[in-house]
Design a protein around this motif. Structure first.
Motif, short mmCIF file in Angstrom:
data_model
loop_
_atom_site.label_atom_id
_atom_site.label_comp_id
_atom_site.label_asym_id
_atom_site.label_seq_id
_atom_site.Cartn_x
_atom_site.Cartn_y
_atom_site.Cartn_z
N HIS A 378 0.84 -1.20 0.00
CA HIS A 378 0.00 0.00 0.00
C HIS A 378 0.87 1.25 0.00
O HIS A 378 0.66 2.18 -0.79
CB HIS A 378 -0.92 -0.02 1.22
N ASN A 379 1.88 1.28 0.86
CA ASN A 379 2.78 2.43 0.92
C ASN A 379 3.57 2.60 -0.37
O ASN A 379 3.81 3.72 -0.82
CB ASN A 379 3.73 2.29 2.11
N VAL A 380 3.99 1.47 -0.95
CA VAL A 380 4.73 1.53 -2.22
C VAL A 380 3.87 2.17 -3.30
O VAL A 380 4.30 3.09 -4.02
CB VAL A 380 5.20 0.13 -2.64
N CYS A 381 2.63 1.71 -3.44
CA CYS A 381 1.74 2.24 -4.48
C CYS A 381 1.40 3.70 -4.23
O CYS A 381 1.37 4.51 -5.16
CB CYS A 381 0.46 1.40 -4.54
N GLU A 382 1.14 4.05 -2.96
CA GLU A 382 0.80 5.44 -2.65
C GLU A 382 1.99 6.36 -2.89
O GLU A 382 1.82 7.46 -3.42
CB GLU A 382 0.34 5.54 -1.19
N SER A 383 3.19 5.95 -2.49
CA SER A 383 4.36 6.81 -2.68
C SER A 383 4.75 6.94 -4.14
O SER A 383 5.34 7.95 -4.54
CB SER A 383 5.54 6.25 -1.87
N HIS A 384 4.42 5.93 -4.98
CA HIS A 384 4.70 6.01 -6.41
C HIS A 384 3.58 6.69 -7.19
O HIS A 384 3.68 6.83 -8.41
CB HIS A 384 4.94 4.61 -6.98
N GLY A 385 2.52 7.08 -6.50
CA GLY A 385 1.44 7.80 -7.16
C GLY A 385 0.58 6.94 -8.08
O GLY A 385 -0.02 7.47 -9.02
N ASP A 386 0.50 5.64 -7.82
CA ASP A 386 -0.34 4.77 -8.66
C ASP A 386 -1.81 5.10 -8.45
O ASP A 386 -2.24 5.41 -7.33
CB ASP A 386 -0.09 3.30 -8.31
N ASP A 387 -2.57 5.01 -9.52
CA ASP A 387 -4.00 5.34 -9.46
C ASP A 387 -4.74 4.36 -8.56
O ASP A 387 -4.38 3.18 -8.45
CB ASP A 387 -4.62 5.32 -10.85
N PHE A 388 -5.79 4.88 -7.95
CA PHE A 388 -6.69 4.05 -7.14
C PHE A 388 -8.09 4.21 -7.71
O PHE A 388 -8.59 5.33 -7.82
CB PHE A 388 -6.66 4.49 -5.67
N LYS A 389 -8.73 3.07 -8.06
CA LYS A 389 -10.05 3.13 -8.68
C LYS A 389 -11.14 3.10 -7.61
O LYS A 389 -11.14 2.24 -6.72
CB LYS A 389 -10.23 1.95 -9.65
#
Length: 435
Positions: A378-389
């Motif tokens: 979760h932190n990896v995706c949030e820090s990389h700015g990945d989209d959340f649907k």
């Protein structure tokens, strides 16, 4: 006398010839029976082979006449699906839907985990590439579908899927915890305090503490300990969420019936916060005096000078709000708003990694590591700015069982004496800034 010797020699010779003839006849019979049996086995094998070929031709003819309308890549053989379809034909939306992260984040993760996941080829089989091992595990974490389904999809054994999930979760915890799940530095503390004030309206706060229940199958031992306040079996985790909605600290692996206050008071987060580890060396000024940053907690936690919780409200009784002043009620509303950062972070976590929102059928030796790995991802995706649907969140909100609520801690024996003075400072702050 001489005639008797000749007769005896003749009788001995005749006996030898008869015995030898008998042995030759028996050997010939045995060879003949063996040859007959060999021919029978050969003919049976020939007929079985012809039957198999005929059945394959019939099955092929049936399949050739039946057309099932599906997405183009679902009819691709499994041996070709990963190498050709996923690696070359997946669009950005496919990566996000299936792996819950962008293609760039996926390959970043593979490189970080390569030291623990890379395997050597042997003379018996080729090792699975790291990218495929990570993809298998992410598919499981994101969808929580059965190992058998993933096994068919990727063309690997069911035990291989299980091993990929276990190995990747352990590798994530071992290699990425120091980067993505650690105590914040002074700059991160200041940034989180600014976000809590600007986004959630609560000043001088750096994190919110809450709990997460993950549904599990019935354990073999002490199953009653895992029954949570809502009545279903779960593993209880304690999480600390920053103003950015990322996890700073996670304690997993507790039975669902455990008191959250006991978990918190015996955690490293409690020791760190009590010693001032979540504030700069020189505490920032609040209401004219230097004060350490505070955390926000649910009513089930004890009040501390560094942990704020709501004033107890006894709803449903005749004097439901008579005991609370208007500043105290205002404090409760602002604190509830500040706690929303933790609620939304957990909702995004469970929506992205649905192994935490649905009943997890893994063993209790794997579930805690899986929870930690999902928080780090979760932190990896949030820090990389990945989209959340948003549809992921809506789907989880409608499908999963509501998270249990814990009873408020009515006893004040564990409350810290200066804590009430600090809470009154926040009441004064909200009263001053409400006009």
């Amino acid at each position: 006398m001489e005639d008797e010797e000749q007769l005896r020699s003749f009788m001995f010779l005749m006996t030898y010839l008869l015995l030898k003839r008998r042995r030759d006849v028996s050997s010939a019979d045995a060879q003949r029976r063996s040859e007959i049996q060999r021919r029978i086995r050969h003919r049976q094998y020939f007929f079985q082979r012809q039957r198999r070929m005929l059945m394959m031709m019939i099955a092929g003819g049936i399949r050739s006449n039946v057309r099932i309308r599906t997405r183009p890549w679902t009819t691709t053989p499994t041996t070709d699906w990963w190498e050709r379809v996923v690696m070359t034909e997946f669009q950005p939306s496919d990566w996000l839907d299936k792996f819950r992260m962008s293609r760039e984040t996926f390959f970043y993760l593979c490189e970080k985990l390569r030291p623990r996941l890379a395997r050597q080829d042997t003379s018996f089989r080729l090792a699975l590439p790291v990218e495929k091992r990570v993809a298998v595990a992410l598919w499981r974490l994101a969808s929580n579908i059965e190992y058998r389904t993933i096994s068919t999809l990727f063309g690997v054994g069911k035990s291989t899927v299980c091993r990929c999930v276990r190995d990747m979760c352990h590798a994530i915890v071992a290699l990425l915890s120091s980067t993505y799940l650690r105590s914040p530095n002074e700059q991160e503390l200041e940034d989180s305090a600014q976000l809590f004030l600007s986004h959630w309206g609560f000043p001088h706060c750096v994190a919110a503490i809450t709990t997460l229940h993950t549904a599990i199958i019935t354990p073999s031992n002490n199953a009653s300990d895992y029954a949570n306040p809502a009545g279903w079996l779960s593993v209880l985790s304690q999480v600390a969420v920053s103003g950015r909605g990322q996890f700073w600290d996670v304690c997993a692996s507790f039975p669902g019936g455990t008191d959250p206050a006991d978990i918190f008071q015996n955690s490293s987060l409690w020791a760190t916060a009590a010693e001032g580890g979540l504030s700069p060396a020189h505490p920032p000024v609040f209401m004219g005096n230097p004060h350490r940053y505070v955390l926000l907690g649910e009513p089930c936690y004890p009040l501390q000078s560094w942990l704020m919780k709501a004033y107890p409200e006894e709803k449903g009784r005749r004097a439901s709000h008579a005991g609370l002043t208007e500043p105290q009620r205002l404090f409760n509303r602002r604190l509830a708003r500040g706690l929303r950062v933790a609620e939304e972070a957990l909702l995004r976590l469970r929506a992205r990694w649905q192994c935490l929102s649905k009943r997890n059928d893994c063993g209790l030796d794997v579930v805690p590591t899986m929870i930690l790995a999902c928080c780090i991802l979760h932190n990896v995706c949030e820090s990389h700015g990945d989209d959340f649907k948003v549809e992921w969140q809506v789907e989880v909100s409608e499908a999963e069982s509501p998270q249990p609520s814990h009873k408020q801690l009515l006893s004040t024996t564990t409350d810290e004496s200066p804590a009430e003075e600090v809470r009154q400072l926040f009441c004064d702050y909200f009263e001053q800034h409400s006009n």
